[in-house]
Design a protein around this motif. Structure first.
Motif, PDB file in Angstrom:
ATOM      1  N   PHE A  67     -12.316   5.564 -15.265  1.00  0.00           N
ATOM      2  CA  PHE A  67     -12.491   6.897 -15.841  1.00  0.00           C
ATOM      3  C   PHE A  67     -12.835   6.870 -17.323  1.00  0.00           C
ATOM      4  N   GLU A  70     -17.953   9.101 -19.477  1.00  0.00           N
ATOM      5  CA  GLU A  70     -17.980  10.563 -19.482  1.00  0.00           C
ATOM      6  C   GLU A  70     -18.358  11.128 -18.112  1.00  0.00           C
ATOM      7  N   ASP A  71     -19.207  10.407 -17.393  1.00  0.00           N
ATOM      8  CA  ASP A  71     -19.659  10.890 -16.081  1.00  0.00           C
ATOM      9  C   ASP A  71     -18.819  10.334 -14.938  1.00  0.00           C
ATOM     10  N   GLY A  73     -16.378  11.427 -13.265  1.00  0.00           N
ATOM     11  CA  GLY A  73     -16.096  12.352 -12.177  1.00  0.00           C
ATOM     12  C   GLY A  73     -17.191  12.455 -11.143  1.00  0.00           C
ATOM     13  N   THR A  77     -12.807  10.318  -7.978  1.00  0.00           N
ATOM     14  CA  THR A  77     -11.787  11.341  -8.206  1.00  0.00           C
ATOM     15  C   THR A  77     -10.419  10.667  -8.107  1.00  0.00           C
ATOM     16  N   LYS A  89      -4.262  14.803 -18.479  1.00  0.00           N
ATOM     17  CA  LYS A  89      -5.529  14.808 -19.220  1.00  0.00           C
ATOM     18  C   LYS A  89      -6.709  14.679 -18.258  1.00  0.00           C
ATOM     19  N   TYR A  90      -6.532  13.888 -17.222  1.00  0.00           N
ATOM     20  CA  TYR A  90      -7.604  13.734 -16.230  1.00  0.00           C
ATOM     21  C   TYR A  90      -7.874  15.055 -15.504  1.00  0.00           C
ATOM     22  N   SER A  92      -7.555  18.006 -16.796  1.00  0.00           N
ATOM     23  CA  SER A  92      -8.304  18.862 -17.726  1.00  0.00           C
ATOM     24  C   SER A  92      -9.765  18.437 -17.828  1.00  0.00           C
ATOM     25  N   ARG A  93     -10.058  17.168 -17.499  1.00  0.00           N
ATOM     26  CA  ARG A  93     -11.439  16.686 -17.513  1.00  0.00           C
ATOM     27  C   ARG A  93     -12.149  16.961 -16.181  1.00  0.00           C
ATOM     28  N   GLY A  94     -11.382  17.427 -15.186  1.00  0.00           N
ATOM     29  CA  GLY A  94     -12.018  17.912 -13.970  1.00  0.00           C
ATOM     30  C   GLY A  94     -12.185  16.939 -12.828  1.00  0.00           C
TER      31      GLY A  94
END
Length: 446
Positions: A67, A70-71, A73, A77, A89-90, A92-94
């Motif tokens: 993770f 930036e990409d 996700g 998952t 925090k993960y 919140s990053r989606g």
């Protein structure tokens, strides 16, 4: 029997091992301080080759390599059984999501439900002479993970403590597909937090005076349970037992103070029974090859039948907030997931069923927001979206620095009166006004 030849045949590099992971796979990363390490870094190198890889685990103690981009996700998952600060925090990053559980049931999810894995990869202790790799302080649900995964990759770490004495705490080499020798990094730690505050000490004192000699203890994580542990270590209590979901540093202090011997336990006498352990190196060293310890799956440690079989069972857990109906939220701030349900409800239920048992939910009466506002943890109703971890019918004792109350058997107005009596004085009038609006306030005295 010598398993060295089989070991050599199954020994591969981390880069070679992770080639079995394919797009769309479910991959179990293990649990807590046994989360994949070298294998995680190797899988991260394959990011561009993979899509929709669903990783599963919980209580991350350090960020994952997969993770870092930036990409991330778009490729991976994270599906967590219990959240840590890293996992928040993960979210919140989606790309991270919490899976609500009752922890005692978790092994069954793997056996009976759609929680099968294509690949399982996790850290273990070095193989013993009998061909077994110990799960370390993570018996938890790991046997269920292994028995419901198509491929099993173990990552050997010489620093992983061997936690014995129970069952379903090791996997045999014959069940393993690949072995990776990791870099032998130190086992990830979870600190016990800062020194106990005056509020922590006040709450601890109110709880400890309720604990009889020979009681069996379960402590949750956090400042208050640790404060309770410190006070027990300094007390005159004796012949205590341990049967807990999570083994924490406080138990080591109590044991080294000579308070724990397990002699009064109705089951597993003389053993400290636990489902998983997370703390500092002091704790890991204490767990390692310790014949007093009993490492067992949570389907046993958290089973209400196991808990209730132990007389004078004392369960001590934290809460985020509680409302005037007695509903306990121990896992979210509104819709923001903070941790998880874990086994709190298991122990709340089991302790009450125990002969002489008591369940304590403890919290400070207030907290201060980032902008300096003082807020009450005792609320008229839980904030919108808050999760009810313990339903009102099951809440037993609630403790703040202002006192302790037993909610069992109380009607709505009695509960309200009891809870307001242990709220911070600054908020009591406001709580009374709200209780009157909700028709759950009967008296005007405070």
């Amino acid at each position: 029997m010598d398993y060295s030849q089989e070991y050599k045949q199954k020994l591969v590099s981390a880069d070679e091992a992770v080639k079995v992971v394919q797009s769309g796979d479910w991959v179990d990363y293990g649990w807590c301080n046994a989360t994949a390490n070298a294998l995680d870094k190797a899988l991260a190198k394959r990011t561009d080759e993979l899509k929709d890889v669903k990783l599963r685990g919980g209580i991350l103690l350090k960020p994952l390599a997969v993770f870092e981009r930036e990409d991330a996700g778009e490729h991976f998952t994270w599906n967590s059984w219990h959240m840590s600060g890293i996992e928040r925090k993960y979210i919140s990053r989606g790309f991270a999501y919490y899976a609500p559980i009752r922890y005692s049931e978790l092994p069954r999810y793997y056996y009976d439900l759609d929680c099968k894995n294509d690949v399982a990869m996790f850290q273990v202790a070095p193989m013993d002479k009998h061909g077994y790799f110990n799960f370390g302080p993570n018996a938890s649900h790991m046997m269920a993970v292994c028995e419901n995964s198509k491929k099993i990759i173990v990552e050997v770490n010489e620093n992983m403590p061997r936690c014995l004495g129970g069952f379903e705490n090791s996997i045999h080499i014959s069940k393993v597909d690949m072995i990776v020798e990791g870099p032998n990094d130190p086992i990830a730690e979870m600190g016990a937090g800062g020194p106990a505050t005056d509020v922590d000490k006040a709450v601890a004192k109110l709880i400890v005076e309720e604990i009889p000699n020979g009681a069996c203890l379960q402590l949750g994580i956090g400042g208050m349970p640790n404060a309770v542990g410190s006070l027990i270590a300094e007390s005159d209590l004796k012949d205590l037992g341990v049967h807990t979901e999570m083994y924490v540093d406080a138990f080591v202090d109590i044991a080294k103070a000579g308070k724990i011997n397990g002699s009064k336990k109705n089951i597993d006498r003389f053993r400290q029974t636990f489902g998983f352990g997370c703390g500092t190196k002091k704790m890991y060293d204490y767990l390692d090859d310790n014949p007093e310890m009993m490492s067992a799956p949570v389907s046993y440690t958290n089973d209400i039948r196991s808990i209730s079989a132990l007389d004078n069972f004392i369960s001590i857990n934290n809460a985020v907030n509680i409302d005037l109906f007695g509903q306990v939220n121990a896992e979210s701030a509104g819709i923001k997931q903070i941790s998880g349900a874990g086994g709190q409800l298991d122990f709340v239920l089991g302790a009450y069923l125990s002969k002489g048992g008591k369940s304590f939910i403890c919290c400070s009466s207030t907290f201060t927001t980032k902008d300096g506002q003082l807020k009450s943890r005792i609320l008229p109703t839980l904030d919108n979206g808050s999760i009810v971890t313990d339903t009102r019918a099951n809440t037993h004792y609630v403790v703040t620095e202002y006192g302790k109350v037993n909610l069992k058997g109380l009607s709505a107005w009695q509960r309200t009166e009891a809870l307001i009596s242990i709220a911070h004085p600054q908020f009591r009038d406001e709580l009374i006004k709200e209780a009157e609006k909700m028709h759950i306030w009967r008296r005007s005295n405070k």
